[in-house]
Design a protein around this motif. Sequence first.
Motif, PDB file in Angstrom:
ATOM      1  N   ARG A 175      81.831 -15.072 -32.299  1.00 24.63           N
ATOM      2  CA  ARG A 175      81.928 -14.963 -33.751  1.00 24.63           C
ATOM      3  C   ARG A 175      81.673 -13.504 -34.124  1.00 24.63           C
ATOM      4  NH1 ARG A 175      83.333 -16.786 -39.001  1.00 24.63           N
ATOM      5  NH2 ARG A 175      81.839 -15.909 -40.468  1.00 24.63           N
ATOM      6  N   LEU A 176      82.700 -12.849 -34.659  1.00 26.62           N
ATOM      7  CA  LEU A 176      82.609 -11.448 -35.064  1.00 26.62           C
ATOM      8  C   LEU A 176      82.530 -11.366 -36.579  1.00 26.62           C
ATOM      9  CD1 LEU A 176      82.899  -8.348 -34.473  1.00 26.62           C
ATOM     10  CD2 LEU A 176      85.378  -8.696 -34.664  1.00 26.62           C
ATOM     11  N   GLU A 177      81.583 -10.590 -37.082  1.00 27.22           N
ATOM     12  CA  GLU A 177      81.447 -10.405 -38.524  1.00 27.22           C
ATOM     13  C   GLU A 177      81.345  -8.916 -38.863  1.00 27.22           C
ATOM     14  OE1 GLU A 177      78.787 -13.495 -40.587  1.00 27.22           O
ATOM     15  OE2 GLU A 177      78.067 -13.503 -38.500  1.00 27.22           O
ATOM     16  N   ARG A 178      82.073  -8.521 -39.867  1.00 20.68           N
ATOM     17  CA  ARG A 178      81.910  -7.182 -40.435  1.00 20.68           C
ATOM     18  C   ARG A 178      80.964  -7.333 -41.617  1.00 20.68           C
ATOM     19  NH1 ARG A 178      87.359  -4.932 -41.723  1.00 20.68           N
ATOM     20  NH2 ARG A 178      87.251  -6.417 -43.436  1.00 20.68           N
ATOM     21  N   LEU A 179      79.740  -6.853 -41.442  1.00 20.17           N
ATOM     22  CA  LEU A 179      78.710  -7.026 -42.461  1.00 20.17           C
ATOM     23  C   LEU A 179      78.728  -5.914 -43.503  1.00 20.17           C
ATOM     24  CD1 LEU A 179      75.683  -8.099 -40.219  1.00 20.17           C
ATOM     25  CD2 LEU A 179      77.354  -9.550 -41.389  1.00 20.17           C
ATOM     26  N   ARG A 180      79.174  -4.733 -43.090  1.00 22.58           N
ATOM     27  CA  ARG A 180      79.169  -3.603 -44.007  1.00 22.58           C
ATOM     28  C   ARG A 180      80.261  -2.626 -43.618  1.00 22.58           C
ATOM     29  NH1 ARG A 180      77.530   1.661 -44.635  1.00 22.58           N
ATOM     30  NH2 ARG A 180      76.528   2.205 -46.616  1.00 22.58           N
ATOM     31  N   ALA A 181      80.963  -2.123 -44.621  1.00 22.79           N
ATOM     32  CA  ALA A 181      81.954  -1.069 -44.415  1.00 22.79           C
ATOM     33  C   ALA A 181      82.189  -0.386 -45.746  1.00 22.79           C
ATOM     34  CB  ALA A 181      83.262  -1.630 -43.861  1.00 22.79           C
ATOM     35  N   ARG A 182      82.408   0.899 -45.686  1.00 21.30           N
ATOM     36  CA  ARG A 182      82.596   1.656 -46.921  1.00 21.30           C
ATOM     37  C   ARG A 182      83.914   1.318 -47.611  1.00 21.30           C
ATOM     38  NH1 ARG A 182      78.879   5.814 -47.248  1.00 21.30           N
ATOM     39  NH2 ARG A 182      77.771   6.304 -45.315  1.00 21.30           N
ATOM     40  N   THR A 183      84.919   0.945 -46.837  1.00 19.86           N
ATOM     41  CA  THR A 183      86.257   0.755 -47.410  1.00 19.86           C
ATOM     42  C   THR A 183      86.843  -0.612 -47.138  1.00 19.86           C
ATOM     43  OG1 THR A 183      87.254   1.714 -45.417  1.00 19.86           O
ATOM     44  CG2 THR A 183      86.760   3.228 -47.235  1.00 19.86           C
ATOM     45  N   ALA A 184      86.034  -1.580 -46.694  1.00 20.86           N
ATOM     46  CA  ALA A 184      86.556  -2.911 -46.389  1.00 20.86           C
ATOM     47  C   ALA A 184      85.504  -3.963 -46.732  1.00 20.86           C
ATOM     48  CB  ALA A 184      86.948  -3.009 -44.915  1.00 20.86           C
ATOM     49  N   PRO A 185      85.942  -5.186 -47.088  1.00 25.51           N
ATOM     50  CA  PRO A 185      84.986  -6.231 -47.470  1.00 25.51           C
ATOM     51  C   PRO A 185      84.333  -6.882 -46.261  1.00 25.51           C
ATOM     52  CG  PRO A 185      87.210  -7.106 -47.529  1.00 25.51           C
ATOM     53  CD  PRO A 185      87.341  -5.639 -47.212  1.00 25.51           C
ATOM     54  N   GLN A 186      83.286  -7.638 -46.520  1.00 25.79           N
ATOM     55  CA  GLN A 186      82.693  -8.458 -45.474  1.00 25.79           C
ATOM     56  C   GLN A 186      83.703  -9.513 -45.038  1.00 25.79           C
ATOM     57  OE1 GLN A 186      78.959 -10.135 -46.705  1.00 25.79           O
ATOM     58  NE2 GLN A 186      77.951  -8.159 -46.918  1.00 25.79           N
ATOM     59  N   GLN A 187      83.727  -9.785 -43.754  1.00 23.86           N
ATOM     60  CA  GLN A 187      84.701 -10.762 -43.252  1.00 23.86           C
ATOM     61  C   GLN A 187      84.268 -11.235 -41.875  1.00 23.86           C
ATOM     62  OE1 GLN A 187      88.738  -9.397 -43.646  1.00 23.86           O
ATOM     63  NE2 GLN A 187      89.628 -11.205 -42.693  1.00 23.86           N
ATOM     64  N   GLY A 188      84.742 -12.424 -41.484  1.00 29.46           N
ATOM     65  CA  GLY A 188      84.406 -12.975 -40.184  1.00 29.46           C
ATOM     66  C   GLY A 188      85.646 -13.400 -39.419  1.00 29.46           C
ATOM     67  N   TRP A 189      85.545 -13.365 -38.094  1.00 26.07           N
ATOM     68  CA  TRP A 189      86.650 -13.743 -37.229  1.00 26.07           C
ATOM     69  C   TRP A 189      86.127 -14.513 -36.029  1.00 26.07           C
ATOM     70  CZ3 TRP A 189      85.837  -8.899 -39.198  1.00 26.07           C
ATOM     71  CH2 TRP A 189      86.809  -8.371 -40.065  1.00 26.07           C
ATOM     72  N   GLU A 190      87.013 -15.291 -35.435  1.00 25.47           N
ATOM     73  CA  GLU A 190      86.737 -15.926 -34.151  1.00 25.47           C
ATOM     74  C   GLU A 190      87.534 -15.173 -33.090  1.00 25.47           C
ATOM     75  OE1 GLU A 190      88.288 -19.916 -32.215  1.00 25.47           O
ATOM     76  OE2 GLU A 190      86.710 -20.351 -33.701  1.00 25.47           O
ATOM     77  N   VAL A 191      86.848 -14.774 -32.032  1.00 23.88           N
ATOM     78  CA  VAL A 191      87.490 -14.031 -30.946  1.00 23.88           C
ATOM     79  C   VAL A 191      87.352 -14.851 -29.671  1.00 23.88           C
ATOM     80  CG1 VAL A 191      87.564 -11.875 -29.646  1.00 23.88           C
ATOM     81  CG2 VAL A 191      86.823 -11.848 -32.044  1.00 23.88           C
TER      82      VAL A 191
END
Length: 205
Positions: A175-191
């Motif tokens: 389970r991959l999650e982007r918790l913080r980014a200056r130019t992109a929203p929070q989001q999750g993926w299954e890898v």
Amino acid sequence: MSVSHPLLSRRSAKAGPTLPLLATAPELHLAQARVHEACGLARRTLALWLAAQTQGPVMWIAPSWTQEQLHCDGVTAWIDPARLIFIHPRRPDDVLWTMEEILRSGAVALAVADLPGLPGLTQVRRMHLAAETGAAEGQYAPLGLLLTPGAGGAAGVETRWHLSPAHTKGPETWRLERLRARTAPQQGWEVHRSKTTQALQIKSA
């Protein structure tokens, strides 16, 4: 006639070079010459995914007293272990100092610091500046990756990613999650790793 000051311009700043996190998902990219954070139980796996997108040696910094060290047999699933150069400072302050100096040199594309705790904002800012210097004066535009315990939370990082095992859905699933980014929203993926091609496949979760 009005003159627009470059510091006040509404135009977006020119995007710098980036490094994809996965070969199969070029839209998931990390800015080079910046410092990023990875947390979660599988954070070291994420670092190896990123290392697989680079060329040349990878500097891996970890305190000499830590009990958790990479195992070469596990590394071979992602990269050639010979690419890894391990550095084990004996003092806590030397871990971040070493990371800063490596980034400033621009001698490698990726430097990883496996930290026992969270760095301070000033320390992160110093590493950003060091990476920018390395990009201007060194061989590579270096990317710094901080591996932090728990849910992370280092202040001032460019992006923060969380990777955890999800092996109940398959033997090699995360389970991959982007918790913080200056130019992109929070989001999750299954890898998951394909049994036939061994490539990592990703889908929104």
